[in-house]
Design an enzyme around this catalytic site. Structure first.
Site, PDB file in Angstrom:
ATOM      1  N   ASN A   1      -1.919   0.232   7.133  1.00 16.79           N
ATOM      2  CA  ASN A   1      -1.423  -1.086   7.549  1.00 16.79           C
ATOM      3  C   ASN A   1      -0.598  -1.792   6.490  1.00 16.79           C
ATOM      4  O   ASN A   1      -0.497  -3.017   6.484  1.00 16.79           O
ATOM      5  CB  ASN A   1      -2.586  -1.959   8.038  1.00 16.79           C
ATOM      6  CG  ASN A   1      -3.628  -2.164   6.966  1.00 16.79           C
ATOM      7  OD1 ASN A   1      -3.459  -1.719   5.829  1.00 16.79           O
ATOM      8  ND2 ASN A   1      -4.693  -2.850   7.313  1.00 16.79           N
TER       9      ASN A   1
ATOM     10  N   GLU B   1     -10.002 -10.306  -7.435  1.00 17.64           N
ATOM     11  CA  GLU B   1      -9.041  -9.199  -7.294  1.00 17.64           C
ATOM     12  C   GLU B   1      -7.944  -9.288  -8.353  1.00 17.64           C
ATOM     13  O   GLU B   1      -7.542  -8.260  -8.916  1.00 17.64           O
ATOM     14  CB  GLU B   1      -8.433  -9.230  -5.889  1.00 17.64           C
ATOM     15  CG  GLU B   1      -9.465  -8.905  -4.806  1.00 17.64           C
ATOM     16  CD  GLU B   1      -8.955  -9.146  -3.388  1.00 17.64           C
ATOM     17  OE1 GLU B   1      -7.787  -9.559  -3.223  1.00 17.64           O
ATOM     18  OE2 GLU B   1      -9.726  -8.905  -2.441  1.00 17.64           O
TER      19      GLU B   1
ATOM     20  N   HIS C   1      -2.052  -5.432   1.632  1.00 17.06           N
ATOM     21  CA  HIS C   1      -3.306  -6.168   1.412  1.00 17.06           C
ATOM     22  C   HIS C   1      -2.980  -7.567   0.924  1.00 17.06           C
ATOM     23  O   HIS C   1      -2.066  -7.746   0.126  1.00 17.06           O
ATOM     24  CB  HIS C   1      -4.169  -5.476   0.343  1.00 17.06           C
ATOM     25  CG  HIS C   1      -5.247  -6.374  -0.193  1.00 17.06           C
ATOM     26  ND1 HIS C   1      -6.434  -6.569   0.476  1.00 17.06           N
ATOM     27  CD2 HIS C   1      -5.300  -7.176  -1.292  1.00 17.06           C
ATOM     28  CE1 HIS C   1      -7.176  -7.437  -0.218  1.00 17.06           C
ATOM     29  NE2 HIS C   1      -6.512  -7.812  -1.285  1.00 17.06           N
TER      30      HIS C   1
ATOM     31  N   TYR D   1     -12.514  -2.838  -2.961  1.00 13.23           N
ATOM     32  CA  TYR D   1     -13.043  -2.875  -1.588  1.00 13.23           C
ATOM     33  C   TYR D   1     -14.569  -2.785  -1.607  1.00 13.23           C
ATOM     34  O   TYR D   1     -15.155  -2.105  -0.759  1.00 13.23           O
ATOM     35  CB  TYR D   1     -12.436  -1.744  -0.759  1.00 13.23           C
ATOM     36  CG  TYR D   1     -11.039  -2.050  -0.221  1.00 13.23           C
ATOM     37  CD1 TYR D   1     -10.767  -3.226   0.490  1.00 13.23           C
ATOM     38  CD2 TYR D   1     -10.003  -1.142  -0.390  1.00 13.23           C
ATOM     39  CE1 TYR D   1      -9.501  -3.497   1.002  1.00 13.23           C
ATOM     40  CE2 TYR D   1      -8.721  -1.407   0.127  1.00 13.23           C
ATOM     41  CZ  TYR D   1      -8.489  -2.587   0.829  1.00 13.23           C
ATOM     42  OH  TYR D   1      -7.231  -2.846   1.343  1.00 13.23           O
TER      43      TYR D   1
ATOM     44  N   LYS E   1       0.829  -1.203   0.000  1.00 16.02           N
ATOM     45  CA  LYS E   1       0.000   0.000   0.000  1.00 16.02           C
ATOM     46  C   LYS E   1       0.869   1.261   0.000  1.00 16.02           C
ATOM     47  O   LYS E   1       2.092   1.185   0.169  1.00 16.02           O
ATOM     48  CB  LYS E   1      -0.941  -0.055   1.212  1.00 16.02           C
ATOM     49  CG  LYS E   1      -1.942  -1.233   1.154  1.00 16.02           C
ATOM     50  CD  LYS E   1      -2.873  -1.245   2.370  1.00 16.02           C
ATOM     51  CE  LYS E   1      -3.891  -2.373   2.283  1.00 16.02           C
ATOM     52  NZ  LYS E   1      -4.820  -2.380   3.454  1.00 16.02           N
TER      53      LYS E   1
HETATM   54  P1  GTP Z   1      -6.940  -5.874   3.495  1.00 12.88           P
HETATM   55  O1  GTP Z   1      -5.964  -6.972   3.231  1.00 12.88           O
HETATM   56  O2  GTP Z   1      -6.452  -4.498   3.105  1.00 12.88           O
HETATM   57  O3  GTP Z   1      -8.299  -6.197   2.889  1.00 12.88           O
HETATM   58  O4  GTP Z   1      -7.089  -5.829   5.095  1.00 12.88           O
HETATM   59  P2  GTP Z   1      -7.842  -6.857   6.028  1.00 12.88           P
HETATM   60  O5  GTP Z   1      -8.418  -7.974   5.244  1.00 12.88           O
HETATM   61  O6  GTP Z   1      -6.899  -7.182   7.146  1.00 12.88           O
HETATM   62  O7  GTP Z   1      -9.006  -5.949   6.628  1.00 12.88           O
HETATM   63  P3  GTP Z   1     -10.461  -5.644   6.029  1.00 12.88           P
HETATM   64  O8  GTP Z   1     -10.667  -6.285   4.709  1.00 12.88           O
HETATM   65  O9  GTP Z   1     -11.448  -5.918   7.105  1.00 12.88           O
HETATM   66  O10 GTP Z   1     -10.397  -4.044   5.847  1.00 12.88           O
HETATM   67  C1  GTP Z   1      -9.828  -3.466   4.679  1.00 12.88           C
HETATM   68  C2  GTP Z   1      -8.991  -2.289   5.100  1.00 12.88           C
HETATM   69  O11 GTP Z   1      -9.850  -1.287   5.649  1.00 12.88           O
HETATM   70  C3  GTP Z   1      -7.999  -2.595   6.218  1.00 12.88           C
HETATM   71  O12 GTP Z   1      -6.778  -3.078   5.708  1.00 12.88           O
HETATM   72  C4  GTP Z   1      -7.838  -1.259   6.887  1.00 12.88           C
HETATM   73  O13 GTP Z   1      -6.940  -0.427   6.132  1.00 12.88           O
HETATM   74  C5  GTP Z   1      -9.239  -0.651   6.753  1.00 12.88           C
HETATM   75  N1  GTP Z   1     -10.095  -0.910   7.923  1.00 12.88           N
HETATM   76  C6  GTP Z   1     -10.767  -2.035   8.226  1.00 12.88           C
HETATM   77  N2  GTP Z   1     -11.513  -1.897   9.333  1.00 12.88           N
HETATM   78  C7  GTP Z   1     -11.297  -0.635   9.753  1.00 12.88           C
HETATM   79  C8  GTP Z   1     -11.787   0.136  10.869  1.00 12.88           C
HETATM   80  O14 GTP Z   1     -12.569  -0.326  11.701  1.00 12.88           O
HETATM   81  N3  GTP Z   1     -11.318   1.406  10.958  1.00 12.88           N
HETATM   82  C9  GTP Z   1     -10.449   1.939  10.060  1.00 12.88           C
HETATM   83  N4  GTP Z   1     -10.042   3.222  10.220  1.00 12.88           N
HETATM   84  N5  GTP Z   1      -9.987   1.268   8.996  1.00 12.88           N
HETATM   85  C10 GTP Z   1     -10.401  -0.008   8.845  1.00 12.88           C
HETATM   86 MG    MG Z   2      -9.615  -7.646   3.517  1.00 16.74          MG
END
Ligand code: GTP
Ligand code: MG
Length: 150
Positions: free
Chosen positions: A113, A127, A116, A49, A9
């Site tokens: 973070n 994807e 992905h 997303y 990212k």
């Molecule tokens: P990805 O691999 O990026 O998809 O991350 P993930 O699978 O660990 O998390 P998820 O798919 O639930 O969320 C996608 C992205 O949204 C995350 O990587 C974070 O950057 C962001 N995100 C998810 N939940 C939150 C939240 O509660 N607050 C905030 N600020 N960001 C969030």
């Molecule tokens: Mg995810």
């Protein structure tokens, strides 16, 4: 053979961590079969997303993901989706275990973070098709793979 989409990212690019993260995948023995730098458009962010677009954090997530160049990779190996998710660590870097990518290189409590990884075979296929043309993926064999199977 299973494939997964990985995105380094914008914070990983800006913090000059691309090489360190790629090295982890190479040292693990996971073959990289596609790789490119790009800027994610707002439309592509919405499609990638799609499960999150209605969530309150999505505007911040979209601004982050479209705010600078990313490095997008496809990795290919049996079980690669789960292996990469383990290597990434928990979603929020502040919670992620030491030894994981997010745990070792980040401390943000929210959106930022670093990486992905696809979370299921269905997500991976969807994807990869969003980010890569078929002719951008290289289905080659690494000569060391005989040591990484049995
Ligand atoms: P990805 O691999 O990026 O998809 O991350 P993930 O699978 O660990 O998390 P998820 O798919 O639930 O969320 C996608 C992205 O949204 C995350 O990587 C974070 O950057 C962001 N995100 C998810 N939940 C939150 C939240 O509660 N607050 C905030 N600020 N960001 C969030
Ligand atoms: Mg995810």
């Amino acid at each position: 053979m299973e494939r997964t989409l990985v995105i380094l990212k914008p914070d990983a690019v800006q913090r000059q961590l691309m090489g360190k993260v790629i090295s982890r995948f190479e040292e693990k023995g996971l073959p990289i079969v596609a790789c490119k730098m790009m800027t994610i458009s707002p439309e592509l962010a919405d499609r990638h997303y799609e499960a999150h677009t209605a969530k309150p954090f999505y505007p911040g997530l979209k601004a982050y993901m479209t705010g600078g160049p990313v490095l997008v990779l496809v990795l290919q190996a049996e079980g690669v989706i789960a292996m990469v998710r383990k290597m990434m660590g928990a979603t929020f870097a502040s919670d992620a275990e030491p030894g994981t990518i997010r745990g070792d290189y980040g401390c943000a409590k929210g959106t930022f973070n670093l990486i992905h990884g696809s979370d299921s075979p269905e997500a991976a296929q969807r994807e990869i098709e969003l980010f890569f043309e078929k002719n951008e993926i290289f289905d080659y064999k690494l000569t060391n793979q005989c040591w990484l199977k049995a």
